[in-house]
Scaffold this motif. Sequence first.
Motif, PDB file in Angstrom:
ATOM      1  N   ALA A 150      -4.435  -9.696  -1.200  1.00  0.00           N
ATOM      2  CA  ALA A 150      -5.298  -9.482  -1.933  1.00  0.00           C
ATOM      3  C   ALA A 150      -4.641  -9.008  -3.551  1.00  0.00           C
ATOM      4  O   ALA A 150      -2.995  -9.455  -3.608  1.00  0.00           O
ATOM      5  N   PHE A 151      -5.372  -8.346  -4.307  1.00  0.00           N
ATOM      6  CA  PHE A 151      -4.302  -7.908  -5.643  1.00  0.00           C
ATOM      7  C   PHE A 151      -4.769  -7.258  -6.458  1.00  0.00           C
ATOM      8  O   PHE A 151      -5.504  -6.457  -6.112  1.00  0.00           O
ATOM      9  N   ASP A 152      -4.206  -6.663  -7.465  1.00  0.00           N
ATOM     10  CA  ASP A 152      -3.986  -5.687  -8.722  1.00  0.00           C
ATOM     11  C   ASP A 152      -4.783  -6.075  -9.359  1.00  0.00           C
ATOM     12  O   ASP A 152      -5.644  -6.722  -9.568  1.00  0.00           O
ATOM     13  N   ALA A 208       4.931  -2.721 -10.996  1.00  0.00           N
ATOM     14  CA  ALA A 208       3.989  -3.082 -12.409  1.00  0.00           C
ATOM     15  C   ALA A 208       3.887  -4.643 -11.576  1.00  0.00           C
ATOM     16  O   ALA A 208       2.928  -5.558 -12.283  1.00  0.00           O
ATOM     17  N   GLU A 209       4.657  -5.185 -10.508  1.00  0.00           N
ATOM     18  CA  GLU A 209       4.276  -6.649 -10.108  1.00  0.00           C
ATOM     19  C   GLU A 209       4.135  -6.789  -9.114  1.00  0.00           C
ATOM     20  O   GLU A 209       3.599  -7.783  -7.969  1.00  0.00           O
ATOM     21  N   GLY A 210       3.513  -5.478  -7.964  1.00  0.00           N
ATOM     22  CA  GLY A 210       3.200  -5.583  -6.534  1.00  0.00           C
ATOM     23  C   GLY A 210       4.182  -6.238  -5.860  1.00  0.00           C
ATOM     24  O   GLY A 210       5.602  -6.016  -5.838  1.00  0.00           O
ATOM     25  N   ILE A 211       3.942  -6.944  -4.769  1.00  0.00           N
ATOM     26  CA  ILE A 211       4.623  -7.771  -4.094  1.00  0.00           C
ATOM     27  C   ILE A 211       5.421  -8.744  -4.344  1.00  0.00           C
ATOM     28  O   ILE A 211       6.004  -9.914  -3.414  1.00  0.00           O
ATOM     29  N   THR A 219       0.758  -1.616  -0.282  1.00  0.00           N
ATOM     30  CA  THR A 219       0.012   0.210   0.060  1.00  0.00           C
ATOM     31  C   THR A 219       0.766   1.222   0.463  1.00  0.00           C
ATOM     32  O   THR A 219       0.687   1.968  -1.040  1.00  0.00           O
ATOM     33  N   ASP A 220       2.121   1.327   1.095  1.00  0.00           N
ATOM     34  CA  ASP A 220       2.344   2.786   0.681  1.00  0.00           C
ATOM     35  C   ASP A 220       3.108   2.722  -0.456  1.00  0.00           C
ATOM     36  O   ASP A 220       2.997   3.690  -0.836  1.00  0.00           O
ATOM     37  N   ARG A 221       3.977   1.488  -0.817  1.00  0.00           N
ATOM     38  CA  ARG A 221       4.677   1.818  -2.343  1.00  0.00           C
ATOM     39  C   ARG A 221       4.180   2.006  -3.488  1.00  0.00           C
ATOM     40  O   ARG A 221       4.874   3.443  -4.305  1.00  0.00           O
TER      41      ARG A 221
END
Length: 218
Positions: free
Chosen positions: A157-159, A91-94, A77-79
């Motif tokens: 959770a996912f983007d 681009a790739e989440g975590i 979230t913060d990033r």
Amino acid sequence: MTTFPRSPRTLRGGFIVMDAGGLAVRRTVPFQYNPDTLTRSLAPRGATADAGDRLEPTRLVGPPAETMKLEIALDATDRLEKPAQNTTTAAEGIAADLAELETMVSPTVADLEAAEALTSRGTLEILPLPSPLLLLVLGANRVVPVRITEFAVTEEAFDTKLNPVLARVSLGLRVMTTDDLPFGSKGAALYLTAARRRERLAARRGAGVQALGLTRAP
């Protein structure tokens, strides 16, 4: 959100990945958030009683088998609020954070390919693939060599591209002792340092109890 300017800075724990001999640090893997809980279990290792020897059950044959369980939270979230400064997360989440943890329990592709090449030529002895020395860091006073025995990921959770942006990683660890690591090695030295500190704390506690008059010295 602002914090009180004189509030102490909280140290972050994490892992240090060293080469197999413990001579060089390959990388560090800090926790994004320190674990909320840490479950530790110590199983004493007693001797087996022989016929006619009643003292054997009271003897110890080595360090206790210590295991740990902890959960690591990963949150993008913060990033994601500053995508220009965190292009990999945008681009790739975590996914990269998870991959960094997963590589601690996986041999490298290069090692796998090299082993297969040697096997094909009939020159490879059946030996385990090389693995790094893994150190768990829980503050300056608690650094112990460990082996990961359990690794479970819950992606929560996912983007919009189905990249994970929130996950929890549950880890089971076994503390490596002088039964696992040769005396004189970096890992064994760190284990002995932790064991000495435990003995000093126990002695300090005993001295404090006697000073309060709760026990009588023999």
